[in-house]
Design a protein around this motif. Sequence first.
Motif, short mmCIF file in Angstrom:
data_model
loop_
_atom_site.label_atom_id
_atom_site.label_comp_id
_atom_site.label_asym_id
_atom_site.label_seq_id
_atom_site.Cartn_x
_atom_site.Cartn_y
_atom_site.Cartn_z
N LEU A 39 1.36 3.71 -18.57
CA LEU A 39 -0.06 3.68 -18.19
C LEU A 39 -0.49 2.26 -17.82
N ASN A 40 -0.04 1.29 -18.60
CA ASN A 40 -0.38 -0.10 -18.31
C ASN A 40 0.23 -0.57 -16.99
N MET A 41 1.50 -0.20 -16.77
CA MET A 41 2.16 -0.62 -15.53
C MET A 41 1.47 0.01 -14.32
N ALA A 42 1.08 1.27 -14.44
CA ALA A 42 0.39 1.94 -13.34
C ALA A 42 -0.95 1.26 -13.05
N LYS A 43 -1.65 0.87 -14.12
CA LYS A 43 -2.92 0.17 -13.96
C LYS A 43 -2.70 -1.17 -13.24
N GLY A 44 -1.65 -1.88 -13.64
CA GLY A 44 -1.36 -3.17 -13.03
C GLY A 44 -1.01 -3.06 -11.56
N PHE A 45 -0.17 -2.11 -11.20
CA PHE A 45 0.20 -1.95 -9.80
C PHE A 45 -0.94 -1.37 -8.98
N GLY A 46 -1.83 -0.63 -9.64
CA GLY A 46 -3.04 -0.16 -8.97
C GLY A 46 -3.92 -1.35 -8.59
N ALA A 47 -4.04 -2.30 -9.51
CA ALA A 47 -4.81 -3.52 -9.23
C ALA A 47 -4.14 -4.34 -8.13
N ALA A 48 -2.81 -4.38 -8.15
CA ALA A 48 -2.07 -5.11 -7.11
C ALA A 48 -2.31 -4.48 -5.74
N LYS A 49 -2.32 -3.15 -5.70
CA LYS A 49 -2.58 -2.44 -4.44
C LYS A 49 -3.94 -2.81 -3.88
N GLU A 50 -4.95 -2.82 -4.73
CA GLU A 50 -6.30 -3.18 -4.28
C GLU A 50 -6.32 -4.60 -3.71
N LYS A 51 -5.63 -5.50 -4.39
CA LYS A 51 -5.61 -6.90 -3.95
C LYS A 51 -4.88 -7.04 -2.62
N LEU A 52 -3.76 -6.33 -2.47
CA LEU A 52 -2.97 -6.43 -1.24
C LEU A 52 -3.68 -5.79 -0.06
N GLU A 53 -4.41 -4.71 -0.32
CA GLU A 53 -5.09 -4.01 0.78
C GLU A 53 -6.39 -4.71 1.18
#
Length: 207
Positions: A39-53
């Motif tokens: 769950l934590n890793m998914a949250k982190g990569f979700g935040a990364a996606k927002e930043k990259l997009e």
Amino acid sequence: MANAQKVKEVILAVGQVIEEKKLFLTQLDAAIGDGDHGLNMAKGFGAAKEKLEASEMATPSDVMKAVGMALISKVGGAAGPLYGTAFMNAGKAVAGKEDITLEDFQAMLEAGLDGVKARGKATVGEKTMVDALEPALEALKAAISNGSSTREALDAAVEAAGKGVEYTKTIIATKGRASYLGERSIGHEDPGAMSSYVILQTIADQF
């Protein structure tokens, strides 16, 4: 091998796979840890996606640093600082380069692993993500020195990481919450090693 756009696409693919496997990773963690790794890793990569997009990234290094910062800020427990450091270090290893080669990827993996080992004070045999990452790096180095293709080298790294995950089943955890279980931690894969394997496998699948 890859420019900033390709690296961005690879990271987004990693995030998608982590999202798909978040419950599996969390179940692994529930057996020997806090029960929140996936769950934590998914949250982190979700935040990364927002930043990259949200912004253009000029170099692969920029992408990796943005991902690292997102993971440090959003992933709880030990995984955030460890994975965040890995991605930040990987970015520093290719600073200023517009295109990265297979040899650059080796340097990125080595720098990331060094960061994890320094931050977590971990070595092989302690039932951590190092047990997947270090064999992967050694296999990648060997494949490159033998003149293997990108595909062959990445596959060799993934295979070695998978064997590393299997190895974690056979050893006692000595780091983190899992260490409290002592011998009862035997028989369980380390969730960090598994997520490292998943990330490497997804990277390889993009080439």
